[in-house]
Design an enzyme around this catalytic site. Structure first.
Site, PDB file in Angstrom:
ATOM      1  N   GLU A   1       0.817  -1.209   0.000  1.00 34.05           N
ATOM      2  CA  GLU A   1       0.000   0.000   0.000  1.00 34.05           C
ATOM      3  C   GLU A   1       0.849   1.257   0.000  1.00 34.05           C
ATOM      4  OE1 GLU A   1      -4.057  -1.554   2.135  1.00 34.05           O
ATOM      5  OE2 GLU A   1      -2.505  -0.813   3.457  1.00 34.05           O
TER       6      GLU A   1
ATOM      7  N   CYS B   1       3.438   8.451   1.046  1.00 37.72           N
ATOM      8  CA  CYS B   1       4.082   7.481   1.932  1.00 37.72           C
ATOM      9  C   CYS B   1       4.127   6.148   1.191  1.00 37.72           C
ATOM     10  CB  CYS B   1       3.230   7.380   3.205  1.00 37.72           C
ATOM     11  SG  CYS B   1       3.784   6.115   4.343  1.00 37.72           S
TER      12      CYS B   1
ATOM     13  N   CYS C   1       6.931  -7.140   6.840  1.00 40.29           N
ATOM     14  CA  CYS C   1       8.083  -6.629   7.570  1.00 40.29           C
ATOM     15  C   CYS C   1       8.553  -7.713   8.531  1.00 40.29           C
ATOM     16  CB  CYS C   1       7.700  -5.375   8.349  1.00 40.29           C
ATOM     17  SG  CYS C   1       9.128  -4.530   9.075  1.00 40.29           S
TER      18      CYS C   1
ATOM     19  N   CYS D   1       7.687  -5.181  15.329  1.00 38.05           N
ATOM     20  CA  CYS D   1       7.391  -4.159  16.342  1.00 38.05           C
ATOM     21  C   CYS D   1       5.999  -4.441  16.914  1.00 38.05           C
ATOM     22  CB  CYS D   1       7.448  -2.754  15.742  1.00 38.05           C
ATOM     23  SG  CYS D   1       9.097  -2.334  15.138  1.00 38.05           S
TER      24      CYS D   1
ATOM     25  N   CYS E   1       2.595  -2.495  15.613  1.00 36.82           N
ATOM     26  CA  CYS E   1       2.453  -2.189  14.189  1.00 36.82           C
ATOM     27  C   CYS E   1       1.666  -3.279  13.456  1.00 36.82           C
ATOM     28  CB  CYS E   1       3.831  -2.033  13.558  1.00 36.82           C
ATOM     29  SG  CYS E   1       3.766  -1.712  11.784  1.00 36.82           S
TER      30      CYS E   1
ATOM     31  N   CYS F   1      -0.626   5.908  10.072  1.00 35.25           N
ATOM     32  CA  CYS F   1       0.654   5.267  10.402  1.00 35.25           C
ATOM     33  C   CYS F   1       0.426   3.920  11.065  1.00 35.25           C
ATOM     34  CB  CYS F   1       1.437   6.080  11.427  1.00 35.25           C
ATOM     35  SG  CYS F   1       1.911   7.675  10.887  1.00 35.25           S
TER      36      CYS F   1
HETATM   37  N1  SAH Z   1      10.240   0.285   9.341  1.00 36.21           N
HETATM   38  C1  SAH Z   1      10.310   1.710   9.264  1.00 36.21           C
HETATM   39  C2  SAH Z   1       9.230   2.356   8.423  1.00 36.21           C
HETATM   40  C3  SAH Z   1       7.813   1.863   8.544  1.00 36.21           C
HETATM   41  S1  SAH Z   1       6.867   2.319   9.928  1.00 36.21           S
HETATM   42  C4  SAH Z   1      10.334   2.294  10.657  1.00 36.21           C
HETATM   43  O1  SAH Z   1      10.236   1.549  11.623  1.00 36.21           O
HETATM   44  O2  SAH Z   1      10.540   3.490  10.789  1.00 36.21           O
HETATM   45  C5  SAH Z   1       6.533   4.035   9.818  1.00 36.21           C
HETATM   46  C6  SAH Z   1       6.228   4.659  11.174  1.00 36.21           C
HETATM   47  O3  SAH Z   1       4.910   4.297  11.669  1.00 36.21           O
HETATM   48  C7  SAH Z   1       7.205   4.199  12.243  1.00 36.21           C
HETATM   49  O4  SAH Z   1       7.606   5.260  13.062  1.00 36.21           O
HETATM   50  C8  SAH Z   1       6.347   3.223  13.025  1.00 36.21           C
HETATM   51  O5  SAH Z   1       6.883   2.985  14.281  1.00 36.21           O
HETATM   52  C9  SAH Z   1       5.018   3.933  13.028  1.00 36.21           C
HETATM   53  N2  SAH Z   1       3.919   3.052  13.437  1.00 36.21           N
HETATM   54  C10 SAH Z   1       3.842   1.722  13.308  1.00 36.21           C
HETATM   55  N3  SAH Z   1       2.692   1.252  13.815  1.00 36.21           N
HETATM   56  C11 SAH Z   1       2.009   2.330  14.266  1.00 36.21           C
HETATM   57  C12 SAH Z   1       0.710   2.504  14.854  1.00 36.21           C
HETATM   58  N4  SAH Z   1      -0.095   1.471  15.063  1.00 36.21           N
HETATM   59  N5  SAH Z   1       0.331   3.750  15.186  1.00 36.21           N
HETATM   60  C13 SAH Z   1       1.136   4.802  14.921  1.00 36.21           C
HETATM   61  N6  SAH Z   1       2.351   4.707  14.355  1.00 36.21           N
HETATM   62  C14 SAH Z   1       2.793   3.483  14.032  1.00 36.21           C
END
Ligand code: SAH
Length: 368
Positions: free
Chosen positions: A95, A108, A115, A119, A122, A342
């Protein structure tokens, strides 16, 4: 020759295209010509490239291809945010999200199918990992979005900024990322300014060091916790590259340019990382790093136990950072109604990492 085995010219940056034409015995200006067709005119059909000789066109048609990821679904949020789903190979989709604002439009984009970083907060992590995107699949998201936004001429519908904050960890797809970034910056391709292209990383330290030598773009680091114990839990990659090492790499990244800073992303999780003590620890943690903080309200998705901090908690957290001398903004949540915010990008991933067994109990009789 199998069509998909042919060289995809969208995988090549300007330098590689130059070498390609040199090998064919073609003049160097062919590179500028073909890049103009692809990236400025939006033409990806050799027959439409009228200033290439017939002979060259025939050769390109038989030996190469211009293959883009296909858009299969478009959703538009009531705030104008637009999300596209791309079908890559059966069972896989990624996406991209366009976020229009008054004076800019941010796209974006994704860097991997799924991935591998896991995390805990996420949505992409839940899906596991399938594969890296090719260079063509990374820049193809920009190309397609541009077309769908009407060639990118109209005010706030124009793409002015690119952030690699979609699905995946860009720095774990380094080989394909670098030519893609070069195409984003190159005048004959997308021509974005170097401060308008941002790579976001969970902190792959060795790749951060390589990036600063290879291409000049902005960096965002997903920090989310000021101490190792908590960060180990939220961003498991921290066990490999703990905060001390990460901060040292951040300092090296900006060391050669006084105007450079790093954006630190910090997702606001109620009762997890949002106390006054954590705000103060964050100030401590970022001492000596040229930093801006982006507080991200947590966006929820099905099947997780986290909640977003309250508005008053986020305001208080921001004020503490601000008083501590840190430039801090709270990111506005956009496109929530279409799951485009995000961390909500999920696409479609045929998981090859088999990590989903950690989250989903296999149904009776099913193999894990
Ligand atoms: N892997 C990279 C890029 C993808 S995530 C990274 O970790 O930076 C892009 C951003 O969205 C990151 O800062 C991530 O931590 C944040 N993110 C992930 N899940 C989220 C959520 N449920 N709510 C808000 N931000 C989130």
């Amino acid at each position: 020759m199998n069509a998909s085995a042919k060289l995809n010219l969208l995988d090549l940056d300007q330098q590689a295209l130059k070498e390609f034409f040199a090998q064919l015995g073609e003049k160097p200006f062919r590179t500028a010509q073909i890049m103009r067709w692809i990236y400025h005119q939006g033409v990806v059909d050799y027959d439409g490239m009228s200033d290439l000789s017939n002979k060259l066109r025939e050769h390109l048609k038989s030996e190469t291809r211009l293959a883009l990821p296909e858009v299969t679904h478009e959703q538009i949020s009531n705030d104008g945010t637009t999300k596209w789903l791309f079908d890559l190979d059966s069972g896989n989709g990624i996406e991209s999200v366009f976020i229009p604002e008054t004076s800019r439009g941010t796209l974006c984009i994704s860097s991997q199918i799924g991935c591998a970083l896991d995390c805990s907060f996420c949505a992409t992590a839940r899906q596991g990992f399938n594969r890296n995107l090719s260079t063509a699949e990374i820049v193809g998201q920009i190309w397609q979005a541009n077309q769908r936004l009407g060639g990118g001429v109209a005010g706030s519908r124009r793409i002015t900024n690119i952030v690699l904050m979609g699905m995946g960890e860009p720095l774990l797809n380094y080989k394909n990322l670098i030519p893609a970034l070069k195409l984003m910056l190159h005048d004959q391709a997308f021509g974005f300014g170097k401060r308008r292209v941002t790579v976001s990383t969970a902190g792959v330290v060795p790749a951060m060091d390589r990036l600063k030598d290879d291409v000049d773009v902005s960096l965002a680091v997903s920090l989310h916790a000021p101490v190792d114990e908590l960060r180990d839990e939220l961003v498991p990659l921290n066990k490999k590259y703990p905060i001390d090492e990460l901060m040292a790499a951040c300092k090296r990244f900006v060391a050669t340019d006084r105007k450079k800073h790093i954006t630190f992303e910090y997702v606001m999780l109620a009762g997890v990382n949002d106390s006054d003590a954590e705000a103060r620890a964050l100030i401590q943690c970022l001492r000596g790093v040229s930093a801006k903080i982006n507080l991200i309200p947590f966006n929820t998705f099905e099947g997780n136990g986290y909640h977003c901090s309250s508005q008053s908690r986020m305001d208080r957290f921001r004020d503490i950072l601000y008083k501590g001398g840190l430039h801090t903004v709270t990111r506005k949540t956009r496109g929530e109604d279409i799951d485009a915010a995000c961390g909500q990008l999920a696409g479609k991933v045929a998981d090859r990492s088999r990590r989903e067994v950690k989250f989903v109990q296999p149904r009776f009789g099913e193999q894990s």
